[in-house]
Design an enzyme around this catalytic site. Structure first.
Site, mmCIF file in Angstrom:
data_model
loop_
_atom_site.group_PDB
_atom_site.id
_atom_site.type_symbol
_atom_site.label_atom_id
_atom_site.label_comp_id
_atom_site.label_asym_id
_atom_site.label_seq_id
_atom_site.Cartn_x
_atom_site.Cartn_y
_atom_site.Cartn_z
ATOM 1 N N SER A 27 0.814 -1.224 0.000
ATOM 2 C CA SER A 27 0.000 0.000 0.000
ATOM 3 C C SER A 27 0.843 1.267 0.000
ATOM 4 C CB SER A 27 -0.875 0.014 1.245
ATOM 5 O OG SER A 27 -0.061 0.188 2.393
ATOM 6 N N GLY A 28 2.138 1.139 0.203
ATOM 7 C CA GLY A 28 2.999 2.312 0.335
ATOM 8 C C GLY A 28 3.171 2.718 1.785
ATOM 9 N N GLY A 29 2.279 2.233 2.633
ATOM 10 C CA GLY A 29 2.306 2.632 4.039
ATOM 11 C C GLY A 29 3.630 2.305 4.716
ATOM 12 N N PHE A 30 4.093 1.101 4.525
ATOM 13 C CA PHE A 30 5.301 0.668 5.240
ATOM 14 C C PHE A 30 6.494 1.573 4.916
ATOM 15 C CE2 PHE A 30 9.137 -1.921 5.799
ATOM 16 C CZ PHE A 30 8.974 -2.278 7.131
ATOM 17 N N ASP B 160 -2.431 0.897 5.441
ATOM 18 C CA ASP B 160 -2.407 0.671 6.885
ATOM 19 C C ASP B 160 -1.256 1.414 7.526
ATOM 20 O OD1 ASP B 160 -0.359 -0.870 5.758
ATOM 21 O OD2 ASP B 160 -0.422 -2.326 7.386
ATOM 22 N N GLN C 101 -3.393 -5.687 11.969
ATOM 23 C CA GLN C 101 -2.343 -5.069 12.788
ATOM 24 C C GLN C 101 -2.680 -5.319 14.266
ATOM 25 O OE1 GLN C 101 0.547 -3.735 11.941
ATOM 26 N NE2 GLN C 101 0.367 -3.466 9.719
ATOM 27 N N CYS D 5 24.593 -22.992 -8.957
ATOM 28 C CA CYS D 5 25.281 -24.124 -8.335
ATOM 29 C C CYS D 5 25.729 -25.164 -9.368
ATOM 30 C CB CYS D 5 24.389 -24.753 -7.267
ATOM 31 S SG CYS D 5 24.167 -23.667 -5.846
ATOM 32 N N GLY E 33 2.913 -5.946 10.271
ATOM 33 C CA GLY E 33 3.533 -5.480 11.507
ATOM 34 C C GLY E 33 4.347 -6.540 12.217
ATOM 35 N N CYS F 186 21.964 -28.193 -4.255
ATOM 36 C CA CYS F 186 21.113 -27.286 -5.034
ATOM 37 C C CYS F 186 21.380 -27.490 -6.523
ATOM 38 C CB CYS F 186 21.416 -25.847 -4.640
ATOM 39 S SG CYS F 186 20.479 -24.607 -5.552
ATOM 40 N N ASP G 89 6.435 -12.884 1.685
ATOM 41 C CA ASP G 89 7.410 -12.144 0.886
ATOM 42 C C ASP G 89 8.506 -11.690 1.820
ATOM 43 O OD1 ASP G 89 5.698 -9.853 2.097
ATOM 44 O OD2 ASP G 89 7.457 -8.847 1.284
HETATM 45 ZN ZN ZN Z 1 21.976 -22.912 -5.995
#
Ligand code: ZN
Length: 369
Positions: A93-96, A146, A201, A321, A228, A316, A278
């Site tokens: 939202s841009g809030g953070f 928020d 929140q 890798c 939060g 991996c 995320d």
């Molecule tokens: Zn890797």
């Protein structure tokens, strides 16, 4: 039209495997979303994100609003087209960022006045304006405006912050409902349009978190985020808040925990029933030479890797890798080569995306992939 979220299997610990049908991509959950701050997941080109299996990436509204601006992006057909990313996107939202990056902010019931961290120019963000900007950017998922309650926050402060966030959630939802059809790709995509998630929140107070969750559920958002968290609190408190809130959220809608976490955390939360997460950690750590591997954390700057010809992570099979040695990655890092950030980030993202793939495969059910 309600968001199409199909749960296929569920585990005993509450984890679930599902398909989230978004306008640009059907996302297999639980999913990790790489953060593409200013229209780029730092140092990693879009085609490589596709090769890595990234299904949905984040864009940061605050950064894109300031530069290049949401109106130019809207005129160019929206964020997907501008950055050439055909799969799903989510904008915050841009809030953070307003609260964490900008200077001289002044918060009122109406909104937040702040100065750009880039050039000091003055801006005013309201819930309605945040919705307008996110609709212009045209991500598949937008987030309610928020206030991210800081840590530590005393009870009075957390209550006041929650009061604001709940009032802003209502205004975000009303404005978004009235204007969501104005996304730049609406006509091309037919019936499906941008959806909006509410954000729980309430600081580290379980009863405030509960109140927040219940009031948001009453408002009926397309999905719900827990915000939060990961703001400096001890990890057991993060876990406690997630455990408190998850059972209060509708089972038939996606549940997203914002801004977490370390590899073992994202696995733990996914197994508890968190569908989306995320975090900037895999890419930010990569730029500082920290690799997440099946053998633990590896600081590639270490002298012991100077002639180590083994792969960064023997377990991996990512493109880094398979091809490059620890010694080479260490050399790139020490030489300040641009390729260093790219290769380290690719491996860390592969590692994070691999965790979610493994969780999806073990969420129960014979058809799980
Ligand atoms: Zn890797």
């Amino acid at each position: 039209m309600p968001l199409d979220f199909k749960i296929s299997t569920q585990s005993e610990t509450g984890g679930r495997r599902a398909q989230l049908v978004l306008p640009h991509q059907t996302v297999e959950t639980p999913v990790f979303m790489p953060v593409g701050t200013a229209g780029t997941v730092k140092a990693v080109p879009q085609n490589i994100l596709e090769d890595l299996g990234a299904q949905i990436i984040l864009g940061n509204t605050y950064h894109l609003y300031l530069r290049p601006g949401h109106e130019p992006i809207r005129r160019m057909g929206g964020l997907h087209r501008f950055i050439s990313w055909p799969r799903a996107m989510l904008t915050d939202s841009g809030g953070f960022q307003v609260f964490s990056l900008s200077e001289l902010r002044k918060v009122t019931d109406e909104g937040v006045r702040f100065r750009s961290h880039l050039d000091g120019s003055s801006h005013f963000f309201t819930p309605e304006h945040s919705m307008d900007v996110q609709i212009a950017l045209g991500a598949d998922i937008a987030m309610a405006f928020d206030e991210c309650t800081e840590y530590p926050a005393d009870r009075t402060r957390a209550e006041e912050s929650l009061r604001l966030t709940m009032a802003w959630a209502r205004r975000s939802l009303d404005h978004h409902t009235a204007h969501r059809h104005e996304v730049p790709w609406d006509e091309e995509q037919g019936c499906r349009t941008q959806c909006l998630f509410g954000i729980v929140q309430g600081g580290m107070y379980p009863d405030l978190r509960k109140e927040s969750a219940e009031r948001l559920v009453e408002m009926n958002f397309d999905g719900y985020a827990i915000g939060g968290l990961s703001v400096g609190e001890p990890r057991d408190l993060t876990l406690e808040m997630i455990s408190e809130v998850l059972p209060l959220l509708p089972k038939d809608k996606p549940r997203y925990v914002m801004g977490v976490g370390y590899p073992d955390e994202i696995e733990q939360y996914a197994r508890m029933g968190v569908d989306m997460m995320d975090c900037v950690l895999p890419t930010r750590a990569a730029r500082h030479g920290l690799l997440f591997t099946s053998e633990g954390r590896l600081n590639i700057k270490g002298k012991r890797y100077a002639e180590d010809q083994g792969p960064p992570d023997p377990a991996c099979d990512c493109m880094v890798c398979r091809r490059y040695s620890r010694a080479y990655l260490r050399h790139l890092m020490h030489s300040g080569e641009a390729l260093s950030a790219t290769l380290n980030s690719i491996h860390n993202l592969a590692y994070y995306l691999g965790i979610m793939k493994r969780v999806r495969a073990t969420c129960g059910g014979a058809d799980a992939r």
